[in-house]
Design a protein around this motif. Structure first.
Motif, PDB file in Angstrom:
ATOM      1  N   GLU A  36       0.843  -1.197   0.000  1.00 58.32           N
ATOM      2  CA  GLU A  36       0.000   0.000   0.000  1.00 58.32           C
ATOM      3  C   GLU A  36       0.878   1.247   0.000  1.00 58.32           C
ATOM      4  OE1 GLU A  36      -3.293   0.073  -0.271  1.00 58.32           O
ATOM      5  OE2 GLU A  36      -3.388  -2.114  -0.290  1.00 58.32           O
ATOM      6  N   PRO A  37       0.531   2.212  -0.854  1.00 59.29           N
ATOM      7  CA  PRO A  37       1.297   3.464  -0.858  1.00 59.29           C
ATOM      8  C   PRO A  37       0.940   4.309   0.359  1.00 59.29           C
ATOM      9  CG  PRO A  37      -0.560   3.619  -2.356  1.00 59.29           C
ATOM     10  CD  PRO A  37      -0.540   2.206  -1.837  1.00 59.29           C
ATOM     11  N   PRO A  38       1.884   5.098   0.823  1.00 63.05           N
ATOM     12  CA  PRO A  38       1.572   5.977   1.958  1.00 63.05           C
ATOM     13  C   PRO A  38       0.599   7.073   1.516  1.00 63.05           C
ATOM     14  CG  PRO A  38       3.802   6.381   1.163  1.00 63.05           C
ATOM     15  CD  PRO A  38       3.269   5.214   0.394  1.00 63.05           C
ATOM     16  N   SER A  39      -0.163   7.575   2.441  1.00 70.41           N
ATOM     17  CA  SER A  39      -1.204   8.562   2.122  1.00 70.41           C
ATOM     18  C   SER A  39      -0.635   9.908   1.676  1.00 70.41           C
ATOM     19  CB  SER A  39      -2.111   8.767   3.334  1.00 70.41           C
ATOM     20  OG  SER A  39      -1.354   9.222   4.434  1.00 70.41           O
ATOM     21  N   TYR A  40       0.615  10.195   1.975  1.00 76.23           N
ATOM     22  CA  TYR A  40       1.174  11.503   1.636  1.00 76.23           C
ATOM     23  C   TYR A  40       1.646  11.629   0.188  1.00 76.23           C
ATOM     24  CZ  TYR A  40       5.627   9.146   2.585  1.00 76.23           C
ATOM     25  OH  TYR A  40       6.687   8.263   2.586  1.00 76.23           O
ATOM     26  N   THR A  42       1.670  12.327  -3.660  1.00 74.04           N
ATOM     27  CA  THR A  42       0.835  13.137  -4.551  1.00 74.04           C
ATOM     28  C   THR A  42       0.247  12.236  -5.633  1.00 74.04           C
ATOM     29  OG1 THR A  42       2.623  13.611  -6.112  1.00 74.04           O
ATOM     30  CG2 THR A  42       2.388  15.125  -4.218  1.00 74.04           C
ATOM     31  N   LYS A  43      -0.642  12.790  -6.438  1.00 76.49           N
ATOM     32  CA  LYS A  43      -1.269  12.008  -7.510  1.00 76.49           C
ATOM     33  C   LYS A  43      -0.204  11.466  -8.467  1.00 76.49           C
ATOM     34  CE  LYS A  43      -4.529  12.237 -11.295  1.00 76.49           C
ATOM     35  NZ  LYS A  43      -5.251  13.080 -12.223  1.00 76.49           N
ATOM     36  N   LEU A  46       1.782   8.758  -6.783  1.00 76.66           N
ATOM     37  CA  LEU A  46       0.952   7.565  -6.654  1.00 76.66           C
ATOM     38  C   LEU A  46       0.904   6.793  -7.983  1.00 76.66           C
ATOM     39  CD1 LEU A  46      -0.858   5.886  -4.828  1.00 76.66           C
ATOM     40  CD2 LEU A  46      -2.769   7.361  -5.493  1.00 76.66           C
ATOM     41  N   ASN A  50       2.217   2.939  -8.346  1.00 74.67           N
ATOM     42  CA  ASN A  50       1.428   1.836  -8.901  1.00 74.67           C
ATOM     43  C   ASN A  50       2.107   1.226 -10.125  1.00 74.67           C
ATOM     44  OD1 ASN A  50      -0.602   1.969  -6.955  1.00 74.67           O
ATOM     45  ND2 ASN A  50      -1.694   3.544  -8.083  1.00 74.67           N
TER      46      ASN A  50
END
Length: 153
Positions: A36-40, A42-43, A46, A50
């Motif tokens: 899972e990528p960290p929430s911080y 950016t688009k 991200l 992925n």
């Protein structure tokens, strides 16, 4: 200290037992985990995250241990893209010593991370040799017999 080389890609002759032992250790870390990528992120970061995770999963080399390296690669890619856009809009930055120094550090970091994640052309070539050698070993009847298997085909 010399860089460690995978048992799959080493040019060093290994006995069957040595190769199996090294492969078992290497494969113990390849877990094809859901990362899972960290929430911080950016688009843009991200999207890079992925992309890299998918590429490593398809190559069957993804491990939970790669998470931090993947995150750093995504951030480096985003920073390089931002830097490249800045110099494209303002070409005089190309002669700014501080900007060029930062750009060079980003490129070195990016290339090192790509190498670590097998995303560089050289790393992919090594993986290509690995896959070709594995397929050759699987289909070579003489090698199969010598390794204790039976004749196929």
């Amino acid at each position: 200290m010399r860089k460690a080389v995978s048992a799959r890609t080493t040019k060093k002759h290994l006995t069957k037992a040595e190769k199996e032992k090294r492969m078992a250790v290497e494969n113990a870390f390849t877990d094809d985990a859901v990362i899972e990528p960290p929430s911080y992120l950016t688009k843009t970061q991200l999207e890079a995250f992925n992309f890299i995770v998918d590429a490593l999963r398809q190559a069957k080399v993804l491990s939970r241990l790669d998470t931090q390296t993947i995150i750093q690669a995504c951030v480096a890619v985003d920073m390089l893209n931002t830097s490249n856009k800045k110099v494209a809009r303002k070409p005089s930055l190309a002669i700014d010593r501080e900007f060029v120094g930062t750009q060079e550090k980003l490129v070195r970091t990016y290339l090192k991370l790509c190498d670590e994640l097998c995303l560089s052309p050289q790393s992919r070539a090594k993986l290509g040799v690995l896959v070709a050698n594995q397929k050759e070993e699987e289909t070579d009847p003489l090698l199969n017999v010598l390794q204790g298997g039976g004749m196929t085909g």
